[in-house]
Design an enzyme around this catalytic site. Structure first.
Site, PDB file in Angstrom:
ATOM      1  N   PHE A 130    -132.904  58.770 -17.827  1.00 17.14           N
ATOM      2  CA  PHE A 130    -132.171  60.030 -17.861  1.00 17.14           C
ATOM      3  C   PHE A 130    -131.415  60.194 -16.559  1.00 17.14           C
ATOM      4  O   PHE A 130    -131.761  59.573 -15.545  1.00 17.14           O
ATOM      5  CB  PHE A 130    -133.153  61.193 -18.050  1.00 17.14           C
ATOM      6  CG  PHE A 130    -132.825  62.059 -19.243  1.00 17.14           C
ATOM      7  CD1 PHE A 130    -132.752  61.510 -20.506  1.00 17.14           C
ATOM      8  CD2 PHE A 130    -132.592  63.422 -19.097  1.00 17.14           C
ATOM      9  CE1 PHE A 130    -132.462  62.302 -21.604  1.00 17.14           C
ATOM     10  CE2 PHE A 130    -132.303  64.218 -20.185  1.00 17.14           C
ATOM     11  CZ  PHE A 130    -132.242  63.669 -21.442  1.00 17.14           C
TER      12      PHE A 130
ATOM     13  N   GLU B 210    -128.582  64.537 -23.565  1.00 23.26           N
ATOM     14  CA  GLU B 210    -128.280  63.514 -22.590  1.00 23.26           C
ATOM     15  C   GLU B 210    -128.840  62.165 -23.044  1.00 23.26           C
ATOM     16  O   GLU B 210    -128.382  61.106 -22.619  1.00 23.26           O
ATOM     17  CB  GLU B 210    -128.922  63.935 -21.257  1.00 23.26           C
ATOM     18  CG  GLU B 210    -128.495  63.124 -20.080  1.00 23.26           C
ATOM     19  CD  GLU B 210    -128.955  63.798 -18.777  1.00 23.26           C
ATOM     20  OE1 GLU B 210    -128.872  65.037 -18.676  1.00 23.26           O
ATOM     21  OE2 GLU B 210    -129.385  63.080 -17.878  1.00 23.26           O
TER      22      GLU B 210
ATOM     23  N   HIS C 267    -124.233  72.129 -18.885  1.00 23.95           N
ATOM     24  CA  HIS C 267    -124.545  70.801 -19.403  1.00 23.95           C
ATOM     25  C   HIS C 267    -123.235  70.148 -19.831  1.00 23.95           C
ATOM     26  O   HIS C 267    -122.418  70.781 -20.489  1.00 23.95           O
ATOM     27  CB  HIS C 267    -125.495  70.929 -20.595  1.00 23.95           C
ATOM     28  CG  HIS C 267    -126.127  69.641 -21.022  1.00 23.95           C
ATOM     29  ND1 HIS C 267    -125.420  68.647 -21.637  1.00 23.95           N
ATOM     30  CD2 HIS C 267    -127.398  69.188 -20.915  1.00 23.95           C
ATOM     31  CE1 HIS C 267    -126.243  67.633 -21.891  1.00 23.95           C
ATOM     32  NE2 HIS C 267    -127.442  67.934 -21.471  1.00 23.95           N
TER      33      HIS C 267
ATOM     34  N   GLN D 198    -126.506  75.899 -14.488  1.00 23.50           N
ATOM     35  CA  GLN D 198    -126.184  74.539 -14.921  1.00 23.50           C
ATOM     36  C   GLN D 198    -125.348  74.549 -16.200  1.00 23.50           C
ATOM     37  O   GLN D 198    -125.733  75.141 -17.196  1.00 23.50           O
ATOM     38  CB  GLN D 198    -127.449  73.732 -15.180  1.00 23.50           C
ATOM     39  CG  GLN D 198    -127.151  72.302 -15.620  1.00 23.50           C
ATOM     40  CD  GLN D 198    -128.391  71.439 -15.624  1.00 23.50           C
ATOM     41  OE1 GLN D 198    -129.198  71.485 -16.540  1.00 23.50           O
ATOM     42  NE2 GLN D 198    -128.566  70.654 -14.570  1.00 23.50           N
TER      43      GLN D 198
ATOM     44  N   LEU E  23    -126.159  71.988 -28.020  1.00 17.48           N
ATOM     45  CA  LEU E  23    -126.409  70.860 -27.130  1.00 17.48           C
ATOM     46  C   LEU E  23    -126.314  69.501 -27.820  1.00 17.48           C
ATOM     47  O   LEU E  23    -126.782  69.317 -28.938  1.00 17.48           O
ATOM     48  CB  LEU E  23    -127.807  71.010 -26.525  1.00 17.48           C
ATOM     49  CG  LEU E  23    -128.135  70.024 -25.408  1.00 17.48           C
ATOM     50  CD1 LEU E  23    -127.252  70.281 -24.205  1.00 17.48           C
ATOM     51  CD2 LEU E  23    -129.599  70.137 -25.031  1.00 17.48           C
TER      52      LEU E  23
ATOM     53  N   ARG F 219    -125.808  66.316 -13.868  1.00 20.73           N
ATOM     54  CA  ARG F 219    -125.077  67.098 -14.862  1.00 20.73           C
ATOM     55  C   ARG F 219    -123.909  67.879 -14.259  1.00 20.73           C
ATOM     56  O   ARG F 219    -122.861  67.999 -14.884  1.00 20.73           O
ATOM     57  CB  ARG F 219    -126.042  68.069 -15.554  1.00 20.73           C
ATOM     58  CG  ARG F 219    -127.002  67.344 -16.455  1.00 20.73           C
ATOM     59  CD  ARG F 219    -128.066  68.256 -16.996  1.00 20.73           C
ATOM     60  NE  ARG F 219    -128.848  67.542 -17.998  1.00 20.73           N
ATOM     61  CZ  ARG F 219    -129.885  68.055 -18.637  1.00 20.73           C
ATOM     62  NH1 ARG F 219    -130.290  69.289 -18.367  1.00 20.73           N
ATOM     63  NH2 ARG F 219    -130.536  67.350 -19.543  1.00 20.73           N
TER      64      ARG F 219
ATOM     65  N   HIS G  47    -126.192  75.935 -19.881  1.00 18.22           N
ATOM     66  CA  HIS G  47    -127.413  75.321 -20.379  1.00 18.22           C
ATOM     67  C   HIS G  47    -128.677  75.805 -19.690  1.00 18.22           C
ATOM     68  O   HIS G  47    -129.713  75.983 -20.322  1.00 18.22           O
ATOM     69  CB  HIS G  47    -127.284  73.811 -20.202  1.00 18.22           C
ATOM     70  CG  HIS G  47    -128.422  73.032 -20.758  1.00 18.22           C
ATOM     71  ND1 HIS G  47    -128.809  73.144 -22.074  1.00 18.22           N
ATOM     72  CD2 HIS G  47    -129.269  72.120 -20.189  1.00 18.22           C
ATOM     73  CE1 HIS G  47    -129.837  72.332 -22.292  1.00 18.22           C
ATOM     74  NE2 HIS G  47    -130.144  71.722 -21.175  1.00 18.22           N
TER      75      HIS G  47
ATOM     76  N   ARG H 267    -130.587  71.022 -11.599  1.00 21.21           N
ATOM     77  CA  ARG H 267    -131.788  70.457 -12.211  1.00 21.21           C
ATOM     78  C   ARG H 267    -131.492  69.106 -12.839  1.00 21.21           C
ATOM     79  O   ARG H 267    -130.459  68.934 -13.485  1.00 21.21           O
ATOM     80  CB  ARG H 267    -132.318  71.408 -13.283  1.00 21.21           C
ATOM     81  CG  ARG H 267    -133.495  70.856 -14.063  1.00 21.21           C
ATOM     82  CD  ARG H 267    -134.014  71.853 -15.071  1.00 21.21           C
ATOM     83  NE  ARG H 267    -133.116  72.062 -16.189  1.00 21.21           N
ATOM     84  CZ  ARG H 267    -133.091  71.292 -17.286  1.00 21.21           C
ATOM     85  NH1 ARG H 267    -133.897  70.247 -17.396  1.00 21.21           N
ATOM     86  NH2 ARG H 267    -132.259  71.560 -18.267  1.00 21.21           N
TER      87      ARG H 267
END
Lengths: 263, 606
Positions: B121, B253, B236, B234, B250, B309, B380, B415
């Site tokens: 990730f 990822e 995304h 954040q 969403l 991100r 997000h 994050r």
């Protein structure tokens, strides 16, 4: 981008989309069974789902129209309803799958007690789960790690895709027509038990309860539950029938009964 | 005045997502009486939408991984504005929290030798995310729910708090209403854990469910608690953008983790063009190496699509602004291309990304195994929130705890994907443990001591009915706020726009005072929307206010008028609290120096 060939059956999608159209939505309104349908006109644009229409009506015509929803992405299982008589998630029902030349009916799930408009009282389901013996793990290996192969967990993982929308409970005859809420637990909780029983790490045994308390025998495998599952879980074939077989093996197999007598 | 039901607990947990349920399980295990209040039905909280996985340095796939690397990755991702104690505890304790889930019935995907499988990730050096396909959040919440209901906790479903109750300087419970019957409820408790999640509903385009209205942050702020890092939101990089009704949903990822690439309308992989200096040594410089990384080659470096991100989202925005975007204002995310590499790519994609396949097929008539997706940034996650003690999760208000997204500190300015689910477990557990311990030391409060607060809460809640359906529409105010936040407090900000946003929010507050609804209190969404406005307006104001103060760009806060990082801001957190005049007061607090061991962990993983 999609080409005309690959999406021949669906609505045209690319830019310069179709102009907004109108449609009539016939929505159930009222409290605790004292209700009736009310017609609303909705403005339709590309890609909309039924839940978009309900929100549009809330924002512009009926601010107190009650609906239960959360994620609007088909993941939480909150917005279950009966659309043109078919049990579906409102957030995953595209308008281009409906005949908009006729009024579209939207009703609450009819198997559960009505609260208001599109909202029903589904608390019975939560009480049922409480009665089922929870997961109980086998001891881990010497290094404290459980090892199991992917092939062995594929099946319980299928059942764990369940989003608890309760649409399967809504169409189950044993509940909907025969009201066996006290004796039967419905397809949702049969697959819940199946994922426990088929989890290689679980050492519980729920077969006696399946037979005596939850009456799995009431299911006559009409597969209505499987047809409405938005997650595509093969509820009847992969969960209920194997569980029925296990119950039969455990309690009705003559050879096993003989063994028990002489044990 | 309407009456109310009274409930007494030792620990009241507000929210039943991952953090709330984990806290409730821990507090129950400590032997105290636990009540859980949740805005929706049990098991429906926003945690259910988490897709990729939970980060824990178990080292099952790459045994070079350990907590020190995870700690260093988290700090680098957060641009060193993290509460380092939380980042340390998180990295150390996440593996145990994941194993615990397995002991409670979770079934993770497996490695060939039968252990919990871990995937790559963004921002994580090694494959670290324990996962179940792309529905890890569902697995987590169902496991906690199914375990939790047998631990003796009392769950109040579809119940929302209107305020926290204070007595003698500590939090002694909360007052709220249930949706179904519209009855009011008094919850007296010796400790309260807030676990209410984020603020995504303040924006137009968001991956968050309706519940994310900033309730916990607002309850805490109005109770006098300190808030921190409120400027860091954040966005995304990959949300759906077409058709309009799914905008914001969403796209995990995990698509990029499995080999998906980002391309502009010229078919170019633009992420290779802009790799930040501090990630250059760990990022692949050619497509072939990037592909090998996604397939588990330990000698390969990660593809630039898996950068953090905030960075990926801004690169996408740049492509769109430069006229190199997709037809509906995003860019292309292509996983179908892996058919060049894998003969069974169609089955592989369906197995690894079943929800994504399903989501695009059903909502966009698009088969991701054959065609690229169109994606763009979506609101997000909220890094900011309630300031807590790293060890106990107690806020600056005694008896009030916070965990999960509504608390701040772990993630700093940005994050990393996968660090949220592990955050919920690690700090949910800690909040539950310490709330139970705190509760044991307290005497219960009586309803009499909080009578005035209850009456005030009921009066505020009843006011929209008194104004009736002729008042301002709550939906119209909510939509107006979402537009303001999207346009002026979004992915790129300026002083002028933030000022304008603050003025507009103040105007909306006046309009909100005139909001009216018809009908009665039974399952009335108009009324619920009206009551949510207080929270949405409060968090929106705090985000804009903090964004105005941080005159630099870092992580989830980008200022077009100050596009670079500023060393003066590099080691400072912004802390906000409600001043005596009811307006937010801010102060900047230096990040405390790192202990030697942690400093070394960062150095050796640079």
């Amino acid at each position: 981008m999609a080409t005309a060939e690959t999406t021949a059956s669906a609505a045209p999608r690319p830019a310069g989309a179709a102009a907004p159209a109108a449609a009539t939505f016939r929505i159930w309104r009222g409290q605790a069974n004292a209700g009736s349908f009310a017609d609303f006109n909705a403005t339709i644009s590309e890609g909309m789902v039924v839940l978009d229409v309900v929100h549009q009506i809330q924002a512009t015509q009926a601010p107190d129209l009650a609906v239960r929803w959360n994620c609007k992405a088909g993941k939480c299982g909150s917005c279950s309803a009966e659309i043109n008589g078919q049990p579906k998630l409102m957030c995953m029902t595209r308008l281009n799958t409906l005949d908009l030349t006729q009024p579209v009916t939207v009703e609450p799930m009819r198997t559960f007690p009505h609260v208001r408009d599109l909202v029903t009282d589904v608390s019975w389901n939560f009480r049922v789960k409480q009665r089922i013996a929870p997961f109980h793990p086998k001891p881990a290996g010497a290094d404290g790690v459980w090892r199991e192969s992917q092939a062995d967990v594929d099946r319980p993982q299928e059942f764990r895709k369940c989003i608890e929308c309760f649409l399967c409970q809504d169409v189950c005859h044993v509940l909907r027509e025969h009201n066996k809420f006290a004796e039967f637990i419905g397809p949702r909780f049969l697959i819940h038990i199946a994922q426990l029983e088929m989890n290689p790490l679980d050492d519980g045994n729920r077969l006696a309860a399946l037979k005596d308390d939850f009456n799995i025998g009431y299911c006559n495998i009409t597969k209505c539950c499987t047809k409405v599952c938005p997650e595509g879980i093969a509820i009847t074939d992969n969960a209920i029938i194997p569980l029925k077989e296990r119950v039969v093996d455990e309690f009705y197999d003559p050879v096993r009964r003989l063994f028990r007598v002489f044990r | 005045m309407p009456g109310y039901d009274v409930h007494e607990y030792d620990v009241l947990v507000v929210g039943a997502g991952g953090a709330g349920l984990r806290a409730a399980i821990e507090a129950s295990a400590a032997g105290v009486r636990v009540g859980v209040v949740t805005k929706s039905l049990l098991g429906k909280a926003h945690t259910v939408m988490a897709e990729g996985g939970m980060a824990a340095a178990m080292g099952n796939v790459d045994d070079r991984d350990n907590w020190r690397v995870h700690f260093a990755d988290t700090m680098r991702g957060g641009q060193y504005l993290n509460n380092w104690r939380m980042a340390e505890l998180h990295a150390r304790e996440a593996p145990e929290r994941v194993r615990e889930l397995e002991a409670w019935g979770a079934i993770f995907d497996r490695t060939p030798d039968g252990r919990i499988l871990q995937r790559n990730f963004g921002g994580h050096r090694y494959p670290r995310l324990a996962h179940v396909g792309d529905r890890t959040g569902l697995e987590m919440i169902r496991t906690l729910q199914d375990h939790g209901i047998h631990q003796g906790m009392q769950v109040h479903m579809e119940t929302t708090l209107l305020c926290l109750l204070l007595s003698g300087g500590r939090c002694v419970g909360g007052f709220g209403y249930d949706r179904e019957r519209g009855r009011y409820h008094l919850f007296l408790a010796k400790a309260v854990v807030l676990a209410t999640g984020g603020i995504g509903r303040a924006f137009q385009i968001t991956s968050n469910s309706w519940e994310y209205t900033g309730d916990g942050q607002t309850l805490a702020y109005l109770a006098g608690a300190e808030m921190r890092d409120m400027e860091f939101v954040q966005f995304h990089p990959t949300g759906m953008i077409w058709p309009p009704s799914v905008r914001g949903i969403l796209v995990t990822e995990g698509v990029r983790g499995e080999g998906g690439v980002l391309k502009n309308n010229q078919g170019k992989r633009f992420m290779f063009d802009d790799v930040p200096e501090n990630y250059r040594s760990s990022t692949a410089d050619n497509p072939e190496e990037g592909w090998r990384y996604t397939q588990g080659d330990k000698n390969a470096r990660r593809p630039p699509e898996l950068l953090t991100r905030d960075h990926v989202a801004r690169c996408i925005r740049r492509e769109v602004r430069a006229g190199r975007g997709s037809p509906h204002g995003g860019v292309f995310l292509d996983i179908a291309w892996i058919k060049e590499k894998l003969p069974n790519s169609v089955e592989h994609i369906k197995k690894k990304l079943p929800s994504m396949y399903h989501q695009f097929k059903q909502l966009a008539d698009l088969d991701i195994t054959r065609e690229p997706m169109e994606i763009g940034p979506t609101t997000h996650y909220f890094m900011g929130g309630i300031q807590v003690d790293g060890d106990t999760q107690m806020t600056s208000v005694p008896g009030l705890f916070a965990a999960g997204e509504c608390a701040a500190g772990l993630h700093g300015a940005n994050r990393l994907g996968g660090n949220s689910l592990s955050d919920l477990l690690v700090f949910g557990q800690r909040a539950g443990e310490h709330a139970a311990a705190f509760a044991r030391r307290q005497q219960p409060e009586t309803p009499g001591a909080v009578q005035d607060q209850i009456h005030a809460a009921i009066a505020r809640a009843e006011a929209p009915f008194e104004r009736g359906p002729g008042g301002e529409s709550p939906y119209a105010i909510q939509h107006a706020l979402q537009e303001i936040m999207q346009n002026w407090v979004g992915i790129v900000r300026t002083e002028e726009e933030l000022q304008r946003a603050l003025e507009a929010i103040a105007d909306l507050r006046h309009r909100a005072e005139r909001v009216g609804v018809g009908g009665n209190r039974e399952y009335n969404p108009g009324w619920h929307t009206a009551l949510d406005l207080e929270s949405l307006l409060t968090v929106s104001e705090l985000v804009a206010r903090a964004g105005l103060e941080r005159r630099e760009s870092r992580g989830g806060h980008f200022r077009d008028d100050f596009p670079g990082k500023d060393d003066n801001w590099a080691k400072v957190n912004l802390v906000l609290r409600r001043g005596p005049d009811g307006r937010p007061e801010s102060r900047s607090v230096p990040v405390p120096p790192l202990p030697e061991e942690l400093r070394q962990a960062i150095e050796e993983n640079k």
